[in-house]
Design a protein around this motif. Structure first.
Motif, PDB file in Angstrom:
ATOM      1  N   GLY A 136      -3.287  15.159 -28.720  1.00 42.39           N
ATOM      2  CA  GLY A 136      -2.885  14.826 -27.357  1.00 42.39           C
ATOM      3  C   GLY A 136      -3.858  15.359 -26.328  1.00 42.39           C
ATOM      4  N   GLY A 137      -4.153  14.560 -25.315  1.00 41.88           N
ATOM      5  CA  GLY A 137      -5.005  15.002 -24.228  1.00 41.88           C
ATOM      6  C   GLY A 137      -4.317  14.808 -22.891  1.00 41.88           C
ATOM      7  N   THR A 138      -4.932  15.368 -21.853  1.00 46.32           N
ATOM      8  CA  THR A 138      -4.397  15.282 -20.490  1.00 46.32           C
ATOM      9  C   THR A 138      -5.454  14.740 -19.547  1.00 46.32           C
ATOM     10  N   VAL A 139      -5.045  13.862 -18.638  1.00 50.12           N
ATOM     11  CA  VAL A 139      -5.907  13.491 -17.515  1.00 50.12           C
ATOM     12  C   VAL A 139      -5.373  14.208 -16.280  1.00 50.12           C
ATOM     13  N   SER A 140      -6.275  14.855 -15.574  1.00 52.23           N
ATOM     14  CA  SER A 140      -5.891  15.551 -14.344  1.00 52.23           C
ATOM     15  C   SER A 140      -6.604  14.895 -13.174  1.00 52.23           C
ATOM     16  N   ILE A 141      -5.817  14.522 -12.178  1.00 53.39           N
ATOM     17  CA  ILE A 141      -6.326  13.763 -11.038  1.00 53.39           C
ATOM     18  C   ILE A 141      -6.104  14.557  -9.766  1.00 53.39           C
ATOM     19  N   ALA A 142      -7.184  14.770  -9.021  1.00 54.30           N
ATOM     20  CA  ALA A 142      -7.072  15.354  -7.690  1.00 54.30           C
ATOM     21  C   ALA A 142      -7.188  14.201  -6.697  1.00 54.30           C
ATOM     22  N   TYR A 143      -6.047  13.741  -6.194  1.00 58.51           N
ATOM     23  CA  TYR A 143      -6.084  12.595  -5.282  1.00 58.51           C
ATOM     24  C   TYR A 143      -6.969  12.896  -4.084  1.00 58.51           C
ATOM     25  N   SER A 144      -6.993  14.186  -3.687  1.00 60.05           N
ATOM     26  CA  SER A 144      -7.819  14.644  -2.571  1.00 60.05           C
ATOM     27  C   SER A 144      -8.583  15.870  -3.022  1.00 60.05           C
ATOM     28  N   ASN A 145      -9.895  15.893  -2.793  1.00 57.57           N
ATOM     29  CA  ASN A 145     -10.684  17.071  -3.168  1.00 57.57           C
ATOM     30  C   ASN A 145     -10.956  17.960  -1.947  1.00 57.57           C
ATOM     31  N   GLU A 146      -9.994  17.955  -1.024  1.00 59.79           N
ATOM     32  CA  GLU A 146     -10.069  18.852   0.122  1.00 59.79           C
ATOM     33  C   GLU A 146      -8.649  19.203   0.558  1.00 59.79           C
ATOM     34  N   ARG A 191      -4.847   4.134 -23.232  1.00 63.06           N
ATOM     35  CA  ARG A 191      -5.138   3.079 -24.203  1.00 63.06           C
ATOM     36  C   ARG A 191      -6.312   3.442 -25.117  1.00 63.06           C
ATOM     37  N   LEU A 192      -7.367   3.990 -24.547  1.00 63.05           N
ATOM     38  CA  LEU A 192      -8.602   4.194 -25.303  1.00 63.05           C
ATOM     39  C   LEU A 192      -8.719   5.568 -25.953  1.00 63.05           C
ATOM     40  N   ASP A 193      -8.085   6.567 -25.359  1.00 64.38           N
ATOM     41  CA  ASP A 193      -8.303   7.935 -25.829  1.00 64.38           C
ATOM     42  C   ASP A 193      -7.026   8.653 -26.248  1.00 64.38           C
ATOM     43  N   GLY A 194      -5.936   7.929 -26.308  1.00 63.58           N
ATOM     44  CA  GLY A 194      -4.701   8.540 -26.779  1.00 63.58           C
ATOM     45  C   GLY A 194      -4.163   9.634 -25.886  1.00 63.58           C
ATOM     46  N   VAL A 195      -4.502   9.588 -24.597  1.00 66.74           N
ATOM     47  CA  VAL A 195      -4.005  10.589 -23.654  1.00 66.74           C
ATOM     48  C   VAL A 195      -2.489  10.486 -23.572  1.00 66.74           C
ATOM     49  N   LYS A 196      -1.834  11.642 -23.435  1.00 63.91           N
ATOM     50  CA  LYS A 196      -0.373  11.672 -23.449  1.00 63.91           C
ATOM     51  C   LYS A 196       0.246  12.386 -22.249  1.00 63.91           C
ATOM     52  N   HIS A 197      -0.566  12.752 -21.259  1.00 60.70           N
ATOM     53  CA  HIS A 197      -0.018  13.467 -20.100  1.00 60.70           C
ATOM     54  C   HIS A 197      -0.934  13.260 -18.902  1.00 60.70           C
ATOM     55  N   THR A 198      -0.328  13.101 -17.734  1.00 60.59           N
ATOM     56  CA  THR A 198      -1.067  12.963 -16.479  1.00 60.59           C
ATOM     57  C   THR A 198      -0.642  14.056 -15.513  1.00 60.59           C
ATOM     58  N   ALA A 378       1.321  21.471 -17.954  1.00 59.86           N
ATOM     59  CA  ALA A 378       0.062  22.128 -17.583  1.00 59.86           C
ATOM     60  C   ALA A 378      -0.988  21.120 -17.117  1.00 59.86           C
ATOM     61  N   PRO A 379      -1.907  21.539 -16.238  1.00 61.00           N
ATOM     62  CA  PRO A 379      -2.958  20.629 -15.781  1.00 61.00           C
ATOM     63  C   PRO A 379      -4.002  20.334 -16.845  1.00 61.00           C
ATOM     64  N   SER A 380      -4.108  21.209 -17.837  1.00 55.64           N
ATOM     65  CA  SER A 380      -4.940  20.967 -19.013  1.00 55.64           C
ATOM     66  C   SER A 380      -4.307  21.728 -20.173  1.00 55.64           C
ATOM     67  N   PRO A 381      -4.548  21.315 -21.409  1.00 63.30           N
ATOM     68  CA  PRO A 381      -3.904  21.981 -22.545  1.00 63.30           C
ATOM     69  C   PRO A 381      -4.762  23.081 -23.156  1.00 63.30           C
ATOM     70  N   ASN A 382      -5.431  23.862 -22.304  1.00 63.07           N
ATOM     71  CA  ASN A 382      -6.416  24.822 -22.809  1.00 63.07           C
ATOM     72  C   ASN A 382      -6.167  26.252 -22.354  1.00 63.07           C
ATOM     73  N   PHE A 383      -4.955  26.545 -21.883  1.00 59.78           N
ATOM     74  CA  PHE A 383      -4.622  27.911 -21.523  1.00 59.78           C
ATOM     75  C   PHE A 383      -4.389  28.738 -22.788  1.00 59.78           C
ATOM     76  N   LEU A 384      -4.487  30.056 -22.668  1.00 51.51           N
ATOM     77  CA  LEU A 384      -4.244  30.928 -23.821  1.00 51.51           C
ATOM     78  C   LEU A 384      -2.840  30.719 -24.385  1.00 51.51           C
ATOM     79  N   ILE A 385      -1.885  30.421 -23.521  1.00 51.92           N
ATOM     80  CA  ILE A 385      -0.517  30.187 -23.984  1.00 51.92           C
ATOM     81  C   ILE A 385      -0.472  28.976 -24.914  1.00 51.92           C
ATOM     82  N   HIS A 386      -1.223  27.917 -24.591  1.00 57.81           N
ATOM     83  CA  HIS A 386      -1.293  26.774 -25.502  1.00 57.81           C
ATOM     84  C   HIS A 386      -1.790  27.223 -26.874  1.00 57.81           C
ATOM     85  N   ASP A 387      -2.832  28.043 -26.870  1.00 57.73           N
ATOM     86  CA  ASP A 387      -3.401  28.497 -28.141  1.00 57.73           C
ATOM     87  C   ASP A 387      -2.384  29.304 -28.939  1.00 57.73           C
ATOM     88  N   LEU A 388      -1.665  30.199 -28.265  1.00 58.61           N
ATOM     89  CA  LEU A 388      -0.695  31.036 -28.965  1.00 58.61           C
ATOM     90  C   LEU A 388       0.442  30.196 -29.547  1.00 58.61           C
TER      91      LEU A 388
END
Length: 411
Positions: A136-146, A191-198, A378-388
Motif C-alpha cells: 500500500g502507498g499514499t499520495v499526499s497533496i498540498a492544495y496550497s504550498n503557502e 490505477r497504476l501504482d496500487g495507492v490506497k490512501h490520499t 498518516a500523511p505518509s506510511p514511513n513514521f517509526l510507528i508504522h515500522d513498529l
C-alpha cells in the motif's frame, strides 16, 4: 534467518533509521549521476515542506531508500552529518564516520509521475508519493504550498511552508491545485501504482475558504476514481463551527486530521500564534478533535505533535488522552527546517525520539490500534510507528522472505 533474528535485525535498522532522521545524511550529489532520478527512481518534489536540513536549488536528490530488511528511510540531506551515502562498486552504501553499515536501495518512481493532468500539469507536481508496507502507498497533496498566516506575522514557529514555496515553487513548477487536477492525479495513482490512501493538506487560506474547497476535492476524487470511499484524510484547521466536521464526513473523507502540535498550554500559545488567533485557541482545538472522534469513529481521527519542542511528558500526556478517546497521534521528530523561525535550533538527541516512538507504540497497542489504522491517518506510511506496527504484524519485506523459506522447507 529465524523470525527472532529478523526482528533483531529490523530493530537495529530502526535505530539507525531514527538516527539518520535526526542527523540527516550527507552525500556528494555527483554520485546520483549513476541513479536515473526522474526516470527509474523517484526524485524529491517540494510540494509543501523542505525536510532536508539544507536547501538544494541547483540539484535533485532522491526521496528515500530502503534498508536490507525493508524499512524505508526518507532522504534528509545534511552535508554535516556523520552518516553518508557513498557509491561503491556499483552499489549505494550507508556509512557512519567512514564505516560501511549496509547497502541501500532507492525508491522507484511511481508510474503516475510520468503522466499529466488534462490541463498539462505533471502529476508529480500535484500529488507526492510514498510507499508503505503490505503493498500500500499514499499520495499526499498540498492544495496550497503557502499559508496566509505569514501575512499576519502568525506563522507556526516550526513551519517552513512559505520558505519552501519561495525557494522551490518557480524552479519546480509548483502552484495551487484545483479539484479536477487532484481527482485526475489520485485516479492515476490508484490505477497504476496500487495507492490506497490520499492525504489532503495545505496552508491556511484567507477567510478560511479552504473548507468548501476540500468538499469540492472529495467530489472530484470520487468522480475520477469511481470510489465513494477513496480512503482520504482531510487535514484541517479546527473550524469555529464544529458542524463543518460533519460535512467532511458526508463528503466522503474516511478520516480527519486536526494537528494540535503542542499539548502544553504555554508552549501552544508561544509556538502557534496563528492557530490561537484563527481557530479559537487550544481548548477549542481539543474540543474539535473530541467532536471529530464522535463523528468519524475510533481510529479515524488524528492529531499531530511536533515532538521535541515541548517536554516529552507533555506530549505523551496528549498522546495518551487522545488514544483513550479513539484518536491517533503523529509524533514525528521535530526538524528545525530551513526557513522556519526555529531554524538553527537543535532537536533532542536520537535516543529521545526513539524512546518517544516506543512509548507511543505501546500506548496505541494498549488501546487496540493496528498498522492499518495508522496507515489510514498518516500523511505518509514511513513514521517509526508504522515500522513498529509492521514488525509486530510481520508485514516488513524481510518476513516475507522468511515465510517463503518456511514454505519451501515444508514441501
Amino acid at each position: 534467518m529465524s523470525r527472532e533474528q529478523i526482528r533483531s535485525q529490523l530493530f537495529q535498522e530502526l535505530k539507525i533509521k531514527n538516527e539518520v532522521n535526526i542527523e540527516g545524511v550527507a552525500a556528494d550529489p555527483a554520485i546520483f549521476r549513476h541513479l536515473d532520478l526522474g526516470g527509474e527512481f523517484q526524485e524529491q518534489v517540494h510540494l509543501c515542506f523542505e525536510m532536508d536540513h539544507e536547501t538544494h536549488e541547483d540539484f535533485d536528490l532522491p526521496t528515500g531508500y530502503s534498508t536490507p530488511g525493508g524499512l524505508r528511510v526518507p532522504f534528509h540531506w545534511d552535508s554535516r552529518s556523520d552518516y553518508r551515502i557513498v557509491y561503491d562498486g556499483g552499489e549505494y552504501v550507508l556509512t557512519q564516520k567512514g564505516k560501511g553499515l549496509f547497502p541501500v536501495s532507492f525508491d522507484k518512481r511511481p508510474k503516475y509521475y510520468g503522466l499529466s493532468a488534462s490541463d498539462g500539469t505533471p502529476f508529480s507536481r500535484i500529488a507526492g508519493y510514498s510507499t508503505g508496507y503490505a503493498g500500500g502507498g499514499t499520495v499526499s497533496i498540498a492544495y496550497s504550498n503557502e499559508c496566509s498566516l505569514k501575512e499576519k506575522g502568525q506563522d507556526c514557529l516550526f513551519c517552513n511552508i512559505n520558505a519552501t514555496k519561495d525557494t522551490y515553487s518557480e524552479i519546480q513548477g509548483i502552484g495551487w491545485k484545483n479539484p479536477k487536477q487532484i481527482g485526475e492525479a489520485v485516479a492515476a495513482a490508484y490505477r497504476l501504482d496500487g495507492v490506497k490512501h490520499t492525504n489532503l493538506t495545505g496552508g491556511f487560506v484567507p477567510e478560511r475558504r479552504e473548507v468548501d474547497y476540500y468538499l469540492d476535492v472529495a467530489e472530484a476524487i470520487q468522480e475520477s476514481t469511481g470510489l465513494q470511499d477513496f480512503n482520504g484524510t482531510a487535514v484541517i484547521g479546527a473550524p469555529l463551527d464544529l458542524s463543518i466536521i460533519d460535512r467532511y464526513k458526508e463528503a466522503g473523507f474516511r478520516t480527519l486530521a486536526l494537528n494540535l502540535e503542542m499539548w502544553d498550554p504555554k508552549f501552544y500559545a508561544a509556538i502557534l500564534p496563528g492557530k490561537v488567533a484563527e481557530c479559537g485557541g487550544r481548548e477549542h482545538w481539543i474540543k474539535a478533535i473530541e467532536y471529530a472522534a464522535k463523528v468519524f469513529g475510533k481510529g479515524k481521527v488524528r492529531s499531530g505533535f511536533v515532538a521535541g519542542i515541548e517536554p516529552k511528558k507533555a506530549t505523551l500526556a496528549g498522546v495518551e488522552y487522545f488514544a483513550s478517546i479513539g484518536v491517533l497521534s503523529l509524533t514525528g521528530a521535530w526538524t528545525p527546517n530551513p526557513g522556519s523561525a526555529l531554524e538553527g535550533h537543535r532537536t533532542p538527541h536520537a535516543e529521545w525520539h526513539l524512546d518517544m516512538a516506543y512509548q507511543c507504540h505501546e500506548i496505541f497497542k494498549k488501546y487496540g490500534f493496528s498498522y492499518q489504522d495508522y496507515f489510514d491517518i498518516a500523511p505518509s506510511p514511513n513514521f517509526l510507528i508504522h515500522d513498529l506496527f509492521a514488525i509486530d504484524e510481520e508485514i516488513v519485506p524481510a518476513f516475507g522472505e522468511a515465510k517463503e523459506g518456511e514454505r519451501i522447507a515444508q514441501r
